[in-house]
Write an enzyme that holds these catalytic residues in place. Structure first.
Site, PDB file in Angstrom:
ATOM      1  N   ILE A 131       0.827  -1.215   0.000  1.00 29.80           N
ATOM      2  CA  ILE A 131       0.000   0.000   0.000  1.00 29.80           C
ATOM      3  C   ILE A 131       0.861   1.265   0.000  1.00 29.80           C
ATOM      4  O   ILE A 131       0.569   2.210  -0.749  1.00 29.80           O
ATOM      5  CB  ILE A 131      -0.986  -0.020   1.191  1.00 29.80           C
ATOM      6  N   VAL A 134       1.858   2.259  -3.513  1.00 29.99           N
ATOM      7  CA  VAL A 134       0.785   2.929  -4.244  1.00 29.99           C
ATOM      8  C   VAL A 134       0.601   4.355  -3.739  1.00 29.99           C
ATOM      9  O   VAL A 134       0.414   5.291  -4.517  1.00 29.99           O
ATOM     10  CB  VAL A 134      -0.534   2.136  -4.106  1.00 29.99           C
ATOM     11  N   GLU A 135       0.673   4.532  -2.434  1.00 27.95           N
ATOM     12  CA  GLU A 135       0.377   5.830  -1.829  1.00 27.95           C
ATOM     13  C   GLU A 135       1.514   6.835  -1.980  1.00 27.95           C
ATOM     14  O   GLU A 135       1.271   8.011  -2.251  1.00 27.95           O
ATOM     15  CB  GLU A 135       0.062   5.653  -0.340  1.00 27.95           C
ATOM     16  N   SER A 136       2.758   6.408  -1.774  1.00 25.98           N
ATOM     17  CA  SER A 136       3.848   7.387  -1.673  1.00 25.98           C
ATOM     18  C   SER A 136       5.191   6.888  -2.175  1.00 25.98           C
ATOM     19  O   SER A 136       6.173   7.618  -2.082  1.00 25.98           O
ATOM     20  CB  SER A 136       4.026   7.797  -0.204  1.00 25.98           C
ATOM     21  N   TYR A 241      -7.310   0.855  -7.172  1.00 27.58           N
ATOM     22  CA  TYR A 241      -6.439   0.561  -6.035  1.00 27.58           C
ATOM     23  C   TYR A 241      -6.104  -0.925  -5.983  1.00 27.58           C
ATOM     24  O   TYR A 241      -4.948  -1.314  -5.800  1.00 27.58           O
ATOM     25  CB  TYR A 241      -7.167   0.983  -4.755  1.00 27.58           C
TER      26      TYR A 241
END
Length: 390
Positions: A131, A134-136, A241
């Site tokens: 995750i 994907v986020e940062s 996502y």
């Protein structure tokens, strides 16, 4: 990560019943050639609330990139690679330049290894460790667009979500930028969602869209369509996502499919948490005692504004595990000496706030403001003199 919805007792039973369709879907993903069947899911264990003590240097094992990638692959849902246009699209986007993708993965491996410790301790799916990619792309200092209310940190939490899950946000400290605090909060949240929804795909959709929205979508979809893998009615980015995590899982488990070659023998230095002694005031002093570059320590712990460790901020840092033997001496590290000051005054240092100065000297903030003819919104400057008496 979206702001969480408060758990509603009403409707939970319906949602739980509906989400069971996500584990045995009527139209399962089709594995690609060469993949293996999924092994039985191990029995889940309660999430630990505190981490184990930092190991002594002798116990810190040398890890390689291959070790970390294999640990992650072992916890991925099998088959990791499935057919589908969306999956292919995101594999191609992430690894459009295979060498660049491999280099980016190599850079994040120490933090990925740290997050994997938490994922394994909570007995959660390996997809959750992807995750932050994907986020940062695992940047502790990442900040999204949108000003003060924007998502931030590895897990890209917005302030309300972070506070709701116990992350500390005070003047001079934002726990969303702490890999320790933000990861503990994110893993605890994912653990609770996984307990409710049961399937990693439903869990990450709820993480992205909010659990209340996910419950309503599942309940509605069950009434209209019966059992389905993905409920309708959610934003397109929520479905994407899952596609992104699927694609990353395939690239990690079978990189050769996209022409990616990881440097599996590269040595990865594990990270670990340390608790600072009360009164430790800045990261530079900690870095010097640990014989680390101050910029490297600050990059791992960007939650502390200006490298200042305020009295109200958590005193937990993320450091290379090899520093353990030097840590025993640091436990009694004295506070950095303040600049020279006359009796009854304090000289402001970078990162100081009025509330911290008042707390540090046992004063009421309103008194301090009155004695110095300052407002609560006053901006302090390094070197400024603050009266501590009337």
């Amino acid at each position: 990560m979206r702001a969480p919805r408060l758990l509603a007792a009403a409707g939970t039973a319906v949602a739980l019943a509906a989400c069971q369709s996500l584990s045995p879907p009527s139209a399962p993903d089709a594995p690609e050639r060469g993949t293996v069947a999924s092994s039985p899911t191990p029995k889940r264990v309660p999430l630990r609330t505190t981490r184990t003590a930092l190991p002594e240097l002798e116990a810190v094992q040398v890890r390689t990139a291959g070790d970390v990638l294999d640990r992650l692959t072992a916890r991925l849902d099998a088959p990791a690679c499935v057919r589908g246009s969306h999956n292919n699209l995101w594999r191609e986007r992430y690894a459009a330049q295979p060498d660049r993708f491999a280099a980016r993965v190599k850079r994040i491996l120490p933090l990925l290894d740290y997050v994997m410790d938490e994922v394994e301790a909570a007995d959660l799916p390996g997809e959750f460790a992807l995750i932050p990619v994907v986020e940062s792309w695992y940047r502790p200092d990442a900040h999204g667009a949108g000003g003060s209310g924007a998502p931030a940190g590895l897990w890209q939490m917005i302030p309300s979500t972070a506070r709701h899950h116990g992350v500390t946000i005070t003047p001079g400290y934002d726990g969303r930028y702490s890999p320790v605090e933000s990861t503990q909060a994110a893993i605890a949240y994912l653990d609770s969602l996984h307990t409710e929804f049961g399937d990693w795909r439903a869990t990450v959709m709820a993480y992205n869209a909010g659990e209340g929205r996910m419950r309503r979508a599942l309940a509605k979809d069950a009434r209209i369509h019966g059992e389905r893998r993905r409920p309708g009615g959610l934003a397109s980015h929520t479905y994407t996502y899952v596609d992104k995590l699927r694609a990353l899982s395939c690239l990690i488990a079978q990189p050769e499919k996209q022409g990616v070659a990881f440097e599996r023998d590269a040595v990865i230095e594990p990270l670990a948490e340390v608790t600072l002694a009360p009164g430790t005031q800045d990261l530079a002093a900690v870095a010097a005692a640990l014989e680390l570059e101050s910029t490297a320590l600050a990059a791992l712990n960007p939650a502390y504004a200006g490298g200042r460790i305020g009295v109200s901020a958590p005193h937990v840092l993320l450091v290379p595990a090899r520093t353990r033997l030097r840590w025993n001496g640091l436990a009694s590290l004295p506070s950095a000496s303040p600049p020279a000051a006359e009796a009854g005054e304090y000289i402001v240092r970078s990162g100081d706030t009025l509330s911290e100065i008042a707390q540090r000297h046992g004063l009421d903030l309103s008194q301090l403001l009155r004695w110095n003819q300052l407002s609560r919104s006053a901006v302090l400057q390094p070197g400024q003199s603050i009266k501590l008496t009337q």
